[in-house]
Scaffold this active site. Structure first.
Site, mmCIF file in Angstrom:
data_model
loop_
_atom_site.group_PDB
_atom_site.id
_atom_site.type_symbol
_atom_site.label_atom_id
_atom_site.label_comp_id
_atom_site.label_asym_id
_atom_site.label_seq_id
_atom_site.Cartn_x
_atom_site.Cartn_y
_atom_site.Cartn_z
ATOM 1 N N GLY A 45 0.893 -1.215 0.008
ATOM 2 C CA GLY A 45 0.007 0.033 -0.082
ATOM 3 C C GLY A 45 0.899 1.242 -0.077
ATOM 4 N N GLU A 95 11.843 18.663 -19.803
ATOM 5 C CA GLU A 95 12.969 18.721 -19.082
ATOM 6 C C GLU A 95 13.861 17.628 -19.180
ATOM 7 O OE1 GLU A 95 12.690 17.618 -14.844
ATOM 8 O OE2 GLU A 95 10.321 18.283 -15.097
ATOM 9 N N CYS A 129 8.563 20.716 -14.748
ATOM 10 C CA CYS A 129 7.369 20.495 -15.484
ATOM 11 C C CYS A 129 6.361 21.431 -15.899
ATOM 12 C CB CYS A 129 6.626 19.526 -14.199
ATOM 13 S SG CYS A 129 7.288 18.212 -13.337
ATOM 14 N N HIS A 264 -1.311 19.242 -12.155
ATOM 15 C CA HIS A 264 -0.040 18.607 -12.351
ATOM 16 C C HIS A 264 0.280 17.420 -11.186
ATOM 17 C CE1 HIS A 264 4.117 17.348 -12.924
ATOM 18 N NE2 HIS A 264 4.266 18.029 -11.718
ATOM 19 N N LYS A 269 -2.098 11.142 -4.929
ATOM 20 C CA LYS A 269 -2.472 11.453 -3.778
ATOM 21 C C LYS A 269 -2.239 13.114 -3.448
ATOM 22 C CE LYS A 269 -4.230 9.383 -1.095
ATOM 23 N NZ LYS A 269 -3.668 8.697 0.014
ATOM 24 N N SER A 377 8.978 22.546 -10.682
ATOM 25 C CA SER A 377 9.916 22.851 -9.645
ATOM 26 C C SER A 377 10.957 23.950 -9.982
ATOM 27 C CB SER A 377 10.790 21.548 -9.059
ATOM 28 O OG SER A 377 9.504 20.520 -8.549
#
Length: 520
Positions: A45, A95, A129, A264, A269, A377
């Site tokens: 998990g 990138e 990104c 993005h 999660k 980033s």
């Protein structure tokens, strides 16, 4: 006043500039994240629940950033019956750097050689990104400028996201998205509604020119992502409220005003947390929150400060629970590609857009506003929005763009599941060979999807040669997008300002078709 916008400026702009067509490509193999948990010896998990990832796509040494982009561009052109002479701008956001001088865009120009069309503006754009979104904005700005010659802009976002062995490796992935930008589009960019935040940070960076692996400060990266979202959402809300006030609407903008909200996705999660974060912003911004039933049970958090809550588990848990229904309604569907293929860096957020378009009918999408949060980033971030056209009739531009993506889930399911040890071997092979000259890739081309461009060899001067795996399928969708150019497959209208050679609709390349990025 110098620098101010003329009152009649909108009358000069092309109508409804936006996304006319969209194509997505990902490799033909993946590793199962549950199996990877066992292979890595971590708790069950950790990847599937903790990160929200089910599968991770990867490529062999037969594919690189040039081949990914060649594939997605040619697939888009064929699927929409487009002639290469109808493109006036081509820009790549990536990138994944394999040459510090020669651009990916220059490699893509090989696809245009037969058409004789070399009058194409644009180049590569890089900032983690965010490069794909910067390229999109450049394309929109070109079409809304005096430089526009009436042709489409084509934006390509693509990357190979791989990490060294360890905790970050399961957040990898690979893919590319091509976006055709033009007027009279079904997905229209909201003018004047971009909330941007730029800042210096070392949350994720790639200073080693001999390695594909980044240096990542995981905790700082999460904080930078969420704080950038806070600031972008704040600016966006102010701008749209100002527009609304001019129209006589004095309401505050909230998440409920987005039909869909996509972000993005380094991993699924974090996207769920980002929606909860926006809900927290709405909560703190609502002067009447005590009277709003949607915030029931959150009263204890009325005095929190955003900057103090990035790692506050109580705040995170409470607002993820309170926003769970909004997440299911507005964001969950956008995570199809991310969940099944992983992080695609610059193309990640546009894979999320493709996921939404693939799972909803034109009638369900019509008139909706889609919020888009793009983050890179280092850092660069923007929250902007797309307005879906109201025209959902059969054969409409919206109908065509959704129809072109209706096979997305089946394409994901058609990939081959590869054992974790084979995946690890491929990662080691890339690590050892990605920078080599005089190299012939070792992996077979038989497993590639039909129509995929692949690396044939790298010569002694680092010049790369590519070929395309033959395709037996007809990619054309009848009339294509049919907006700027003729609906007839053999007739295309080039730029109104320049006459360039005409080219019939591109057929699938023969097996012997080979192109190279070398000057020979």
């Amino acid at each position: 006043m110098p620098g101010s916008l003329p009152l009649n400026a909108e009358a000069c702009w092309p109508k409804d500039v936006g996304i006319v067509a969209l194509e997505i490509y990902f490799p033909s193999q993946y590793v199962d994240q549950a199996e990877l948990e066992k292979y890595d010896g971590v708790d069950a998990g950790k990847y599937t629940i903790g990160l929200g990832q089910a599968r991770m796509g990867f490529c062999t040494d037969r594919e690189d950033i040039n081949s990914l982009c060649l594939t997605v561009v040619q697939n888009l052109m064929e699927r929409n019956s487009l002639s290469y002479d109808c493109i006036g701008r081509l820009e790549v956001g990536t990138e994944t750097i394999i040459d510090k001088s020669k651009s990916v865009k220059s490699n893509l120009m090989q696809l245009f050689e037969e058409s004789g069309n070399t009058d194409i503006e644009g180049i590569d754009t890089t900032n983690a990104c965010y490069g794909g979104t910067a390229a999109v904005f450049n394309a929109v700005n070109w079409i809304e400028s005096s430089s526009w010659d009436g042709r489409y802009a084509l934006v390509v976002a693509g990357d190979i996201a791989i990490y060294a062995t360890g905790n970050a490796r399961p957040t990898g992935g690979v893919g590319a998205v091509a976006l055709l930008i033009g007027p009279n589009a079904p997905l229209i960019f909201d003018r004047g509604l971009r909330g941007t935040h730029m800042q210096h940070a070392y949350d994720f960076y790639k200073p080693d020119m001999l390695s594909e692996y980044p240096i990542v400060d995981g905790k700082l990266s999460i904080q930078c992502y969420l704080s950038a979202l806070d600031r972008c959402y704040s600016v966006y809300r102010k701008k749209i409220r100002a527009q609304w006030q001019k129209e006589g609407n004095d309401n505050d903008f909230t998440l409920n005003d987005f039909g869909f909200m996509i972000s993005h996705s380094p991993y699924c999660k974090l996207v769920q947390k980002s929606l909860a974060r926006m809900f927290l912003n709405d909560f703190l911004n609502d002067q009447n929150r005590d009277k709003n039933s949607i915030y029931s049970g959150l009263e204890a958090f009325g005095d929190v400060k955003l900057e103090d809550t990035y790692f506050d588990r109580d705040v995170e848990k409470a607002f993820m629970k309170a926003s769970s229904e909004l997440f299911n309604q507005k964001t969950k569907a956008s995570l199809l590609v991310s969940n099944q293929n992983g992080n695609m860096y610059t193309s990640s957020v546009y894979g999320s857009l493709a996921s939404v378009l693939a799972q909803y009918s034109p009638q369900q999408l019509a008139g909706k506003r889609i919020g888009v949060f793009s983050y890179g980033s280092g850092l660069a971030a923007t929250l902007y929005s797309l307005k879906v056209t109201q025209d959902a009739t059969p054969g409409s531009a919206l109908d065509k763009v959704t129809a072109s993506l209706c096979d997305l889930k089946s394409r994901l399911d058609s990939r081959t599941c590869v054992a974790p040890d084979v995946f690890a071997e491929n990662m080691k092979l890339r690590e050892d060979t990605h920078h080599l000259a005089n190299y012939i890739p070792q992996c077979s081309i038989d497993s590639l999807f039909e129509g995929t461009w692949y690396l044939v060899r790298v010569d002694e001067k680092h010049r790369r040669t590519y070929a395309r795996r033959p395709s037996t399928n007809d990619h054309n969708l009848g009339d294509g997008v049919g907006l700027v150019h003729s609906n007839t497959a053999t007739e295309h209208i080039p730029s109104p300002a320049k006459k360039v050679p005409r080219l019939p609709a591109t057929a699938a390349e023969s097996e012997s078709a080979v192109i190279s990025n070398g000057e020979h």
